[in-house]
Design a protein around this motif. Structure first.
Motif, PDB file in Angstrom:
ATOM      1  N   UNK A 148      45.283 -14.239 -46.845  1.00 51.68           N
ATOM      2  CA  UNK A 148      44.194 -14.579 -47.755  1.00 51.68           C
ATOM      3  C   UNK A 148      43.312 -13.359 -47.949  1.00 51.68           C
ATOM      4  N   UNK A 149      42.731 -13.254 -49.114  1.00 50.19           N
ATOM      5  CA  UNK A 149      41.825 -12.164 -49.427  1.00 50.19           C
ATOM      6  C   UNK A 149      40.407 -12.699 -49.355  1.00 50.19           C
ATOM      7  N   UNK A 150      39.726 -12.422 -48.235  1.00 50.09           N
ATOM      8  CA  UNK A 150      38.365 -12.933 -48.077  1.00 50.09           C
ATOM      9  C   UNK A 150      37.338 -11.810 -48.218  1.00 50.09           C
ATOM     10  N   UNK A 151      37.701 -10.760 -48.935  1.00 49.94           N
ATOM     11  CA  UNK A 151      36.778  -9.653 -49.160  1.00 49.94           C
ATOM     12  C   UNK A 151      35.733 -10.056 -50.186  1.00 49.94           C
ATOM     13  N   UNK A 152      34.541  -9.509 -49.977  1.00 44.79           N
ATOM     14  CA  UNK A 152      33.448  -9.727 -50.911  1.00 44.79           C
ATOM     15  C   UNK A 152      33.071  -8.383 -51.520  1.00 44.79           C
ATOM     16  N   UNK A 153      32.605  -8.412 -52.740  1.00 42.54           N
ATOM     17  CA  UNK A 153      32.170  -7.201 -53.428  1.00 42.54           C
ATOM     18  C   UNK A 153      30.651  -7.206 -53.469  1.00 42.54           C
ATOM     19  N   UNK A 154      30.051  -6.146 -52.938  1.00 41.51           N
ATOM     20  CA  UNK A 154      28.603  -6.005 -52.928  1.00 41.51           C
ATOM     21  C   UNK A 154      28.176  -5.279 -54.199  1.00 41.51           C
ATOM     22  N   UNK A 155      27.278  -5.904 -54.959  1.00 47.30           N
ATOM     23  CA  UNK A 155      26.758  -5.291 -56.178  1.00 47.30           C
ATOM     24  C   UNK A 155      25.289  -4.977 -55.947  1.00 47.30           C
ATOM     25  N   UNK A 156      24.987  -3.695 -55.774  1.00 47.23           N
ATOM     26  CA  UNK A 156      23.582  -3.298 -55.647  1.00 47.23           C
ATOM     27  C   UNK A 156      22.995  -3.244 -57.047  1.00 47.23           C
ATOM     28  N   UNK A 157      21.775  -3.715 -57.168  1.00 48.52           N
ATOM     29  CA  UNK A 157      21.156  -3.782 -58.489  1.00 48.52           C
ATOM     30  C   UNK A 157      21.695  -4.922 -59.328  1.00 48.52           C
ATOM     31  N   UNK A 158      22.211  -5.943 -58.673  1.00 46.63           N
ATOM     32  CA  UNK A 158      22.844  -7.053 -59.380  1.00 46.63           C
ATOM     33  C   UNK A 158      21.893  -7.962 -60.132  1.00 46.63           C
ATOM     34  N   UNK A 159      20.585  -7.747 -60.002  1.00 47.49           N
ATOM     35  CA  UNK A 159      19.617  -8.551 -60.755  1.00 47.49           C
ATOM     36  C   UNK A 159      19.159  -7.828 -62.014  1.00 47.49           C
ATOM     37  N   UNK A 160      19.640  -6.619 -62.212  1.00 47.73           N
ATOM     38  CA  UNK A 160      19.316  -5.880 -63.428  1.00 47.73           C
ATOM     39  C   UNK A 160      20.227  -6.280 -64.571  1.00 47.73           C
ATOM     40  N   UNK A 161      19.984  -5.712 -65.729  1.00 50.11           N
ATOM     41  CA  UNK A 161      20.771  -6.068 -66.915  1.00 50.11           C
ATOM     42  C   UNK A 161      22.246  -5.730 -66.712  1.00 50.11           C
ATOM     43  N   UNK A 162      22.533  -4.483 -66.389  1.00 49.89           N
ATOM     44  CA  UNK A 162      23.929  -4.062 -66.228  1.00 49.89           C
ATOM     45  C   UNK A 162      24.551  -4.734 -65.007  1.00 49.89           C
ATOM     46  N   UNK A 163      23.834  -4.726 -63.887  1.00 49.19           N
ATOM     47  CA  UNK A 163      24.366  -5.316 -62.661  1.00 49.19           C
ATOM     48  C   UNK A 163      24.693  -6.784 -62.805  1.00 49.19           C
ATOM     49  N   UNK A 164      23.841  -7.526 -63.505  1.00 50.71           N
ATOM     50  CA  UNK A 164      24.103  -8.961 -63.673  1.00 50.71           C
ATOM     51  C   UNK A 164      25.352  -9.200 -64.513  1.00 50.71           C
TER      52      UNK A 164
END
Length: 73
Positions: A3-19
């Protein structure tokens, strides 16, 4: 079965591009986590059911806490 239980961390994910990155990853079936200090991002940009960590990459303990969450168990 592997199983692939990896998560991707998005820094700045609340900004326009990040979201939009988070939305694209979610729509592709990827598990994502958002890390943002909300200095320019907005809570309204956060997607429901996507884990959110309020923090700043300048503070290593905040980032470490988030990274420990995102690590596969």
């Amino acid at each position: 079965m592997k199983t692939n239980n990896k998560k991707i961390l998005v820094t700045g994910g609340a900004g326009y591009v990040g979201s939009h990155v988070v939305k694209t990853l979610r729509d592709a079936g990827k598990s994502t986590v958002v890390f943002d200090n909300l200095s320019t991002g907005l809570r309204e940009n956060l997607l429901p059911n996507i884990p959110f960590f309020l923090g700043d990459t300048l503070f290593s303990e905040q980032l470490k806490h988030c990274l420990l969450y995102t690590s596969p168990s």
